[in-house]
Design a protein around this motif. Structure first.
Motif, PDB file in Angstrom:
ATOM      1  N   ILE A   3       4.808 -24.581 -38.094  1.00  0.00           N
ATOM      2  CA  ILE A   3       4.775 -22.751 -38.723  1.00  0.00           C
ATOM      3  C   ILE A   3       5.398 -23.394 -40.600  1.00  0.00           C
ATOM      4  O   ILE A   3       4.429 -22.614 -41.410  1.00  0.00           O
ATOM      5  N   ARG A 211       2.931  -9.723 -33.856  1.00  0.00           N
ATOM      6  CA  ARG A 211       4.321 -10.637 -33.200  1.00  0.00           C
ATOM      7  C   ARG A 211       4.408 -12.066 -33.838  1.00  0.00           C
ATOM      8  O   ARG A 211       3.962 -12.216 -34.127  1.00  0.00           O
ATOM      9  N   VAL A 213       6.032 -15.354 -34.870  1.00  0.00           N
ATOM     10  CA  VAL A 213       5.881 -16.712 -34.425  1.00  0.00           C
ATOM     11  C   VAL A 213       7.080 -17.292 -34.068  1.00  0.00           C
ATOM     12  O   VAL A 213       7.725 -17.435 -35.656  1.00  0.00           O
ATOM     13  N   HIS A 214       7.074 -18.121 -33.052  1.00  0.00           N
ATOM     14  CA  HIS A 214       9.201 -18.522 -33.010  1.00  0.00           C
ATOM     15  C   HIS A 214       9.241 -19.957 -32.687  1.00  0.00           C
ATOM     16  O   HIS A 214      10.396 -20.343 -33.301  1.00  0.00           O
ATOM     17  N   THR A 215       8.216 -20.117 -32.111  1.00  0.00           N
ATOM     18  CA  THR A 215       8.242 -21.751 -32.176  1.00  0.00           C
ATOM     19  C   THR A 215       7.580 -22.428 -33.224  1.00  0.00           C
ATOM     20  O   THR A 215       6.846 -21.906 -34.426  1.00  0.00           O
ATOM     21  N   ILE A 218       3.088 -24.291 -34.003  1.00  0.00           N
ATOM     22  CA  ILE A 218       1.970 -23.076 -33.446  1.00  0.00           C
ATOM     23  C   ILE A 218       1.662 -23.284 -32.810  1.00  0.00           C
ATOM     24  O   ILE A 218       1.081 -22.305 -31.894  1.00  0.00           O
ATOM     25  N   ASP A 220       2.334 -23.721 -29.709  1.00  0.00           N
ATOM     26  CA  ASP A 220       3.489 -23.085 -28.340  1.00  0.00           C
ATOM     27  C   ASP A 220       3.109 -22.281 -28.459  1.00  0.00           C
ATOM     28  O   ASP A 220       3.878 -21.297 -27.421  1.00  0.00           O
ATOM     29  N   HIS A 221       2.937 -20.768 -29.606  1.00  0.00           N
ATOM     30  CA  HIS A 221       3.330 -19.674 -29.549  1.00  0.00           C
ATOM     31  C   HIS A 221       1.963 -19.113 -28.655  1.00  0.00           C
ATOM     32  O   HIS A 221       0.978 -19.941 -28.735  1.00  0.00           O
ATOM     33  N   PHE A 279      -6.281 -16.990 -29.889  1.00  0.00           N
ATOM     34  CA  PHE A 279      -5.114 -17.435 -30.836  1.00  0.00           C
ATOM     35  C   PHE A 279      -5.622 -18.502 -31.936  1.00  0.00           C
ATOM     36  O   PHE A 279      -6.613 -18.887 -31.435  1.00  0.00           O
ATOM     37  N   LYS A 300       4.109 -17.627 -42.779  1.00  0.00           N
ATOM     38  CA  LYS A 300       4.121 -17.937 -40.801  1.00  0.00           C
ATOM     39  C   LYS A 300       3.811 -16.687 -39.939  1.00  0.00           C
ATOM     40  O   LYS A 300       3.921 -16.694 -39.301  1.00  0.00           O
ATOM     41  N   SER A 301       2.337 -15.875 -40.194  1.00  0.00           N
ATOM     42  CA  SER A 301       1.883 -15.805 -39.570  1.00  0.00           C
ATOM     43  C   SER A 301       0.365 -15.384 -39.004  1.00  0.00           C
ATOM     44  O   SER A 301       0.060 -16.515 -39.215  1.00  0.00           O
ATOM     45  N   THR A 302       0.194 -15.381 -37.250  1.00  0.00           N
ATOM     46  CA  THR A 302      -0.706 -15.139 -37.114  1.00  0.00           C
ATOM     47  C   THR A 302      -2.086 -15.038 -37.554  1.00  0.00           C
ATOM     48  O   THR A 302      -2.744 -16.140 -38.151  1.00  0.00           O
TER      49      THR A 302
END
Length: 345
Positions: A3, A211, A213-215, A218, A220-221, A279, A300-302
């Protein structure tokens, strides 16, 4: 990929708090990923960069007043409900704030004409609620709901239509497809006069678009599903363009995701509707989109991952750093970017 590969420094003062007037007075950064060239213009000059026969694809979704402020009937405590997706007539998938205090069976009142009961949980920490009301739900929502501006915008919006595109028509979004906010009637007329062809798709913007990304890795998101629709007419416009070697230019990341989701099975765009959790990040092979109009997105966004997949990660981040240095305005009410072609692998 990590990320941190999609991070950049953004001073808070670069985040646009209010829309510029007129809509097409915003700045336009033009990127040529093949030649690695960045140039600076204004959005009203867009017709200088599009060609006769280009097919411009817009997302015609319309934002609903999805933010409701109510109170729990048992405690009187304030509760904010954010509508994400209609499951059936009276049931909606929502975000709730404060979520920890709103459990199954809780009843929230929004006044005499509307209330809801929490009837389920979602896999992303949200809730499923069942609304009770008398009359027409959409009319009640228009009266009681608020426009769901992103949390980084702290200024009040005087004109609610300013958070809608001028061509919006299909109600259902929890956020605006912001790349389209720059278009005016006059600009669209000039584009039409030049021979640019317009097509429309629908993607109702929900949790999947914004939403976090907490992983750390990436891949794994997991994206949240959003509803999309591609008409037969739009599919035929795009098929003809592809056969004749003309460009398909997507207005915004939601249009990109719609076109690529609708072509995911065979590599050829198919008309129809459904749900997508596509994604897109570097390494993705684009089937439909040849050029892109987009805004500047959060670190860090999708969304910045998607643009990096199209223009190349290094070149994209160079462009973002240039935009910060040149005092571009960022995010929903900010400036725009035109990416003229796909980047090198």
């Amino acid at each position: 990929m990590n990320i941190s590969d999609f991070d950049y420094e953004l001073p808070e003062e670069r985040i646009a708090q209010t829309p510029i007037e007129p809509r097409d007075a915003s700045r336009l950064m033009v990127l040529d990923p093949q030649a690695q060239i960045i140039s600076h213009h204004h959005f009203y000059e867009l017709d200088n960069f599009l060609q006769c026969g280009d097919v411009l694809i817009f997302n015609d979704t319309r934002v609903i007043p999805a933010r409701l402020i109510g109170a729990r009937k048992d405690t009187g405590g304030k509760v904010e409900i954010f509508l994400l997706r209609q499951i059936e007539k009276n049931q909606w998938e929502v975000l709730v704030k404060p979520g920890k205090r709103v459990r199954l069976g809780a009843v929230i009142s929004f006044g005499d004409e509307l209330s809801c009961e929490v009837v389920g949980h979602t896999d992303f920490g949200g809730r499923v609620v069942r609304f009770s009301y008398e009359g027409v739900f959409e009319e009640i929502l228009d009266r009681l709901g608020n426009m769901p501006l992103p949390p980084y915008i702290h200024e009040m919006l005087n004109d609610q239509e300013r958070y809608q595109t001028i061509y919006s028509r299909e109600k259902g979004s929890a956020a605006a497809p912001t790349a389209g906010l720059h278009f005016t009637e006059k600009l669209m007329q000039r584009l039409s006069d030049k021979g640019v062809i317009f097509g429309f798709v629908t993607l109702h913007v929900g949790l999947g678009t914004f939403r976090p990304v907490h992983t750390e890795v990436i891949e794994d998101h997991v994206m949240h599903r959003e509803f999309y629709s591609v008409s037969r007419e739009t599919a035929e416009l795009i098929h003809a363009a592809k056969q004749e070697g003309r460009r398909v230019v997507a207005v915004g990341t939601t249009s990109i995701r719609t076109l690529e989701a609708a072509s995911a099975k065979t590599g050829i765009l198919e008309s129809g509707s459904g749900w997508t959790d596509i994604f897109i990040y570097p390494g993705y092979h684009f089937h439909v989109v040849d050029a892109v109009i987009t805004n500047f997105h959060l670190p860090k966004s999708t969304l910045i991952m998607l643009i990096s997949a199209f223009a190349g990660r290094t070149f994209t981040l160079d462009a973002y750093r240039t935009a910060v240095r040149e005092a571009y305005r960022f995010f929903s009410f900010g400036d725009a970017m035109l990416i003229q072609s796909r980047g090198k692998k």
